[in-house]
Write an enzyme that holds these catalytic residues in place. Structure first.
Site, PDB file in Angstrom:
ATOM      1  N   ASP A 225     -34.659 -17.326 -39.321  1.00  0.00           N
ATOM      2  CA  ASP A 225     -33.883 -16.387 -40.126  1.00  0.00           C
ATOM      3  C   ASP A 225     -32.654 -17.078 -40.702  1.00  0.00           C
ATOM      4  O   ASP A 225     -32.151 -18.060 -40.148  1.00  0.00           O
ATOM      5  CB  ASP A 225     -33.403 -15.214 -39.269  1.00  0.00           C
ATOM      6  CG  ASP A 225     -34.463 -14.136 -39.127  1.00  0.00           C
ATOM      7  OD1 ASP A 225     -35.471 -14.198 -39.848  1.00  0.00           O
ATOM      8  OD2 ASP A 225     -34.272 -13.245 -38.283  1.00  0.00           O
TER       9      ASP A 225
ATOM     10  N   LYS B 146     -34.119 -13.212 -44.656  1.00  0.00           N
ATOM     11  CA  LYS B 146     -34.079 -11.904 -45.311  1.00  0.00           C
ATOM     12  C   LYS B 146     -32.695 -11.758 -45.927  1.00  0.00           C
ATOM     13  O   LYS B 146     -31.819 -11.082 -45.393  1.00  0.00           O
ATOM     14  CB  LYS B 146     -34.355 -10.804 -44.294  1.00  0.00           C
ATOM     15  CG  LYS B 146     -35.755 -10.861 -43.707  1.00  0.00           C
ATOM     16  CD  LYS B 146     -35.970  -9.749 -42.712  1.00  0.00           C
ATOM     17  CE  LYS B 146     -37.372  -9.792 -42.153  1.00  0.00           C
ATOM     18  NZ  LYS B 146     -37.597  -8.741 -41.138  1.00  0.00           N
TER      19      LYS B 146
END
EC number: 2.1.1.107
Length: 406
Positions: free
Chosen positions: A194, A216
């Site tokens: 991430d 994200k």
């Protein structure tokens, strides 16, 4: 006479009588390992430290509150002598010699028949180091080996176990990942990372490790959760050791359970490694305790990714407004104005202190302070961007605020 080296051996003490004479700091340090080894420990000492006393109170050891006397080592397999009374130590040592009981002396290593090595334990491996009468050197070598085992630098070439590890990487500072998480990262064939994870750790990976960007990024390009799940399954089924490196903790707004469920449905073994949540660590990094005696007896962590008036919201903002403790909002930068208005509307005072910490624990960390009445405009004026942690409550003023934004 030539000096002989010590012969290393591991004692199996489960169920066997061990006598510890003296209840001070040495005993406090050594007793936990003896208890963990399953030893039947008898402590002989007129007094003890509070920690040792607690071990006796909980039944981990037996404690006879008196001084040493001849015969105390009867039936013992091992003895630790750790009093400040040289006469008593010599007497106990002599009894150990006569009864052929291995005996460690804290006050005189040369008078002992056994030495305690500097020890460390990592994932089922015990490291024990002896360097004669140089305990500092023993500890330094022990620490180096243990650190190498923990971070994987001594085990990079060992066989990898296929499967997936969901690793909580902490709030961003690479030093705040758990030792288990760092070891699994060092053993990985594939890392799916991430944006909010500790990105600096990726530079330490060997060249053959495949790194997949699952960032994200808010309001921008993202990798759909289904694609992340599929990537985890695909690489694990190919026999790879896969690490899903996530920011914070996998289960604190990290969608870790969704990934675990997808892996379970595919029959993929998965290990979950908890991480330090930004909800606690980021406020702490700027001097804000989420609880403080006389100020806040509870703290609540909520997601602010949808606004209070959004029908998708599962947060009871009216009830939160009635609490007097600390409220920590994650993923709420663009909604903080609406959140603040809702809290005030439902009864939280408009002058309640608020701190917003952007990119906490990293080199670009910054904090701005406001109140519920002003936080929306303050965040816009300071151009605060995600990731940021928002702390609402009187704990913000426990320590001196950081002042205006940089």
């Amino acid at each position: 006479m030539a000096e002989h080296s010590a012969y290393p051996v591991g004692l199996r003490l489960a169920g066997r009588r061990v006598v510890v004479i003296g209840g001070g700091q040495v005993a406090q340090r050594r007793l936990p390992a003896l208890v963990a080894a399953g030893a039947d420990v008898l402590l002989v000492s007129p007094s003890a430290t509070p920690s040792v006393d607690a071990m006796a109170e909980t039944g981990e050891i037996r404690w006879e509150r008196r001084r040493y006397r001849d015969g105390d080592l009867d039936g013992a397999w091992y003895a630790l002598i750790a009093t400040r009374d040289r006469v008593a130590n010599d007497a106990a040592s002599a009894e150990a010699e006569a009864r052929r009981v291995w005996c460690v002396r804290a006050d005189d290593a040369e008078a002992a028949t056994a030495w305690t090595p500097a020890t460390g334990r990592v994932e089922g491996v015990t490291v024990a180091v002896l360097s004669g009468n140089d305990p500092r050197r023993s500890a330094a070598v022990r620490d180096a080996v243990v650190e190498g085992l923990r971070d994987g630098s001594l085990t990079r070439n060992r066989p990898r176990t296929p499967g997936v590890a969901l690793v909580g990487g902490g709030p961003g500072d690479p030093d705040l990942i758990t030792v288990r998480g760092r070891r699994l990262l060092a053993e990985a064939d594939v890392v799916i990372a991430d944006r909010l994870g500790p990105r600096d750790l990726l530079d330490e990976l060997p060249p053959h490790v495949e790194v997949i960007d699952a960032a994200k990024i808010p309001y921008g390009r993202y990798m759909a959760q289904e694609a992340i799940n599929n990537a985890l399954i695909e690489h694990a089924k190919a026999g790879k050791a896969v690490v899903r490196l996530k920011g914070g903790d996998p289960y604190v707004f990290g969608r870790g359970m969704e990934e675990l469920q997808a892996l379970a449905e595919a029959g993929i073994p998965c290990t979950v490694v908890p991480g330090i949540s930004s909800s606690i660590s980021v406020p702490g990094a700027v001097g804000i305790p989420v609880t403080h005696r006389g100020v806040a007896h509870e703290f609540t962590v909520v997601s602010g990714h949808v606004g209070p008036d959004d029908p998708r919201s599962l947060v009871d903002w009216a009830s939160l407004a009635k609490l007097t403790g600390t409220l920590v909002v994650l993923m709420g930068v663009d909604k903080i104005g609406l959140i603040a208005e809702a809290l005030v509307r439902h009864g939280r005072p408009a002058d309640t202190p608020v701190a917003v910490v952007q990119e906490g624990t990293t080199a670009t960390q910054r904090r701005v302070d406001a109140t519920l009445a002003t936080v929306g405009e303050t965040v816009r004026a300071a151009e605060i961007r995600p990731p940021a942690v928002i702390v609402i409550g009187e704990v913000v003023n426990v320590a001196a605020p950081a002042g205006p934004a940089a």
